[in-house]
Motif scaffolding. Structure first.
Motif, mmCIF file in Angstrom:
data_model
loop_
_atom_site.group_PDB
_atom_site.id
_atom_site.type_symbol
_atom_site.label_atom_id
_atom_site.label_comp_id
_atom_site.label_asym_id
_atom_site.label_seq_id
_atom_site.Cartn_x
_atom_site.Cartn_y
_atom_site.Cartn_z
ATOM 1 N N ARG A 89 49.285 33.592 31.294
ATOM 2 C CA ARG A 89 48.574 34.872 31.209
ATOM 3 C C ARG A 89 48.242 35.360 32.617
ATOM 4 O O ARG A 89 47.756 34.591 33.462
ATOM 5 N N ILE A 90 48.519 36.639 32.875
ATOM 6 C CA ILE A 90 48.344 37.212 34.207
ATOM 7 C C ILE A 90 47.423 38.424 34.128
ATOM 8 O O ILE A 90 47.561 39.270 33.235
ATOM 9 N N TYR A 91 46.503 38.502 35.078
ATOM 10 C CA TYR A 91 45.545 39.604 35.148
ATOM 11 C C TYR A 91 45.591 40.210 36.550
ATOM 12 O O TYR A 91 45.752 39.500 37.547
ATOM 13 N N GLU A 92 45.401 41.523 36.616
ATOM 14 C CA GLU A 92 45.329 42.210 37.905
ATOM 15 C C GLU A 92 43.939 42.831 38.060
ATOM 16 O O GLU A 92 43.480 43.577 37.196
ATOM 17 N N TYR A 93 43.321 42.521 39.187
ATOM 18 C CA TYR A 93 41.967 43.001 39.459
ATOM 19 C C TYR A 93 42.003 44.496 39.772
ATOM 20 O O TYR A 93 42.854 44.962 40.532
ATOM 21 N N GLN A 94 41.083 45.260 39.189
ATOM 22 C CA GLN A 94 41.160 46.713 39.253
ATOM 23 C C GLN A 94 40.275 47.397 40.300
ATOM 24 O O GLN A 94 40.716 48.344 40.949
ATOM 25 N N PRO A 95 39.012 46.992 40.495
ATOM 26 C CA PRO A 95 38.125 47.806 41.332
ATOM 27 C C PRO A 95 38.517 47.895 42.796
ATOM 28 O O PRO A 95 38.323 48.935 43.438
ATOM 29 N N SER A 96 39.027 46.800 43.370
ATOM 30 C CA SER A 96 39.268 46.757 44.804
ATOM 31 C C SER A 96 40.301 45.676 45.108
ATOM 32 O O SER A 96 40.896 45.101 44.197
ATOM 33 N N MET A 97 40.470 45.397 46.387
ATOM 34 C CA MET A 97 41.389 44.351 46.814
ATOM 35 C C MET A 97 40.838 42.980 46.429
ATOM 36 O O MET A 97 39.738 42.609 46.833
ATOM 37 N N MET A 98 41.582 42.244 45.617
ATOM 38 C CA MET A 98 41.218 40.876 45.268
ATOM 39 C C MET A 98 41.762 39.949 46.355
ATOM 40 O O MET A 98 42.975 39.809 46.506
ATOM 41 N N HIS A 99 40.883 39.306 47.116
ATOM 42 C CA HIS A 99 41.319 38.503 48.253
ATOM 43 C C HIS A 99 40.938 37.026 48.096
ATOM 44 O O HIS A 99 41.145 36.230 49.009
ATOM 45 N N SER A 100 40.414 36.641 46.943
ATOM 46 C CA SER A 100 39.994 35.255 46.719
ATOM 47 C C SER A 100 41.184 34.325 46.597
ATOM 48 O O SER A 100 42.270 34.735 46.160
ATOM 49 N N LYS A 101 40.946 33.060 46.954
ATOM 50 C CA LYS A 101 41.960 32.015 46.803
ATOM 51 C C LYS A 101 41.259 30.793 46.206
ATOM 52 O O LYS A 101 40.719 29.944 46.936
ATOM 53 N N THR A 102 41.223 30.706 44.883
ATOM 54 C CA THR A 102 40.515 29.619 44.206
ATOM 55 C C THR A 102 41.368 29.073 43.061
ATOM 56 O O THR A 102 42.236 29.764 42.532
ATOM 57 N N ILE A 103 41.092 27.827 42.712
ATOM 58 C CA ILE A 103 41.698 27.193 41.543
ATOM 59 C C ILE A 103 40.632 26.332 40.890
ATOM 60 O O ILE A 103 39.837 25.689 41.586
ATOM 61 N N VAL A 104 40.625 26.306 39.559
ATOM 62 C CA VAL A 104 39.751 25.378 38.833
ATOM 63 C C VAL A 104 40.580 24.759 37.701
ATOM 64 O O VAL A 104 41.246 25.459 36.950
ATOM 65 N N VAL A 105 40.545 23.428 37.641
ATOM 66 C CA VAL A 105 41.347 22.654 36.695
ATOM 67 C C VAL A 105 40.426 21.912 35.729
ATOM 68 O O VAL A 105 39.589 21.103 36.168
ATOM 69 N N ASP A 106 40.565 22.192 34.446
ATOM 70 C CA ASP A 106 39.810 21.501 33.395
ATOM 71 C C ASP A 106 38.306 21.506 33.640
ATOM 72 O O ASP A 106 37.582 20.612 33.192
ATOM 73 N N GLY A 107 37.823 22.505 34.373
ATOM 74 C CA GLY A 107 36.391 22.634 34.619
ATOM 75 C C GLY A 107 35.798 21.538 35.477
ATOM 76 O O GLY A 107 34.569 21.400 35.543
ATOM 77 N N ILE A 108 36.643 20.786 36.206
ATOM 78 C CA ILE A 108 36.109 19.665 36.980
ATOM 79 C C ILE A 108 36.710 19.560 38.384
ATOM 80 O O ILE A 108 36.062 19.087 39.311
ATOM 81 N N TRP A 109 37.933 20.019 38.560
ATOM 82 C CA TRP A 109 38.606 19.952 39.867
ATOM 83 C C TRP A 109 38.785 21.367 40.384
ATOM 84 O O TRP A 109 39.438 22.190 39.750
#
Length: 260
Positions: A168-188
């Motif tokens: 599933r892919i989402y595109e951020y609408q209000p402004s430039m999305m510049h974050s670089k994050t990952i979360v795996v199984d709510g723990i990593w």
């Protein structure tokens, strides 16, 4: 990256410009994710700075001023975390190996937020395999408000392939999305400067804080879903009906993806 008195560290996608003065919900006010931390991981961040300083100036930064002994002592009640500093190497890079292991790890959930999402053949295959084994794979990336149209178009070239296999892919609408994050199984989790494109993974120096902690993971999950409220999910049928001229632009952009 920022290191204060060898005690406090910051890393993320931030820079020193007016883009980062806003709330991420208005145009020209970039949406960013950064992390402030203390403890031994700060010394790894300081070492990363020292490596860059040595490369640029030839001067080695050593001693208690830069690496105070107290900073190596774990903080009581803290989280398990470390600093991942990646730089170019021959063969596969540390960034590529880290990303491969992270995509292969989840059993339930894999939530990726990245501003420059141009996965190569191997990483697309890994994302599709994760979705096939029942993992909830979601990618939040930039939309029309991107600062680098070529990279956005190159990433979109591969949307259909990923969407067909359940990513599933989402595109951020209000402004430039510049974050670089990952979360795996709510723990990593990881928060840093590393993008999901060839330039970042193969050529750049990047820093990311990686955290193994359910409390931190829950906060990351919450932030991810809060961002989805301001994002548009890309649907396969709708995406397939986009204009031919847009497909041509995407194809042209993907030809440059090794440089992006």
């Amino acid at each position: 990256m920022v290191v204060v008195d060898g005690k406090i560290g910051y890393t993320g996608g931030f820079g020193l410009a007016d883009y980062w003065l806003g709330d991420g919900l208005h145009e020209n006010q970039w949406r960013e994710s950064n992390v402030r931390f203390e403890g031994p991981a700060v010394m790894a961040l300081q070492a990363a700075f020292a490596a860059g300083w040595a490369e640029a100036t030839g001067e080695l930064l050593t001693g208690d001023v830069f690496f105070p002994a107290r900073a190596f002592v774990p903080i009581p009640g803290g989280m398990d975390a470390g600093l991942l500093f990646t730089s170019p190497t021959t063969g596969s890079t540390p960034a590529e190996r880290f990303l491969a292991l992270t995509i292969a790890a989840p059993k339930k959930r894999l939530y990726i937020t990245n501003s420059y999402f141009v996965p190569d053949d191997d990483f697309r295959r890994m994302l599709r395999r994760a979705a096939h084994r029942g993992v909830d794979v979601r990618v939040l990336t930039v939309g029309l408000k991107t600062d680098v149209k070529t990279t956005w178009l190159a990433g979109r070239h591969w949307y259909e392939e990923l969407l067909k296999d359940g990513v599933r892919i989402y595109e951020y609408q209000p402004s430039m999305m510049h974050s670089k994050t990952i979360v795996v199984d709510g723990i990593w989790s990881t928060v840093g400067s590393m993008n999901f494109d060839n330039r970042s993974l193969a050529f750049n120096n990047e820093s990311s804080l990686v955290v193994l902690d359910a409390r931190f993971g829950a906060q990351m999950d919450s932030i991810f879903f809060a961002d989805l409220k301001y994002s548009k999910e890309v649907k396969l049928d709708e995406f397939r009906s986009r204009p031919v001229w847009q497909k041509v632009l995407e194809f042209g952009a993907v030809m440059l993806s090794r440089l992006l």
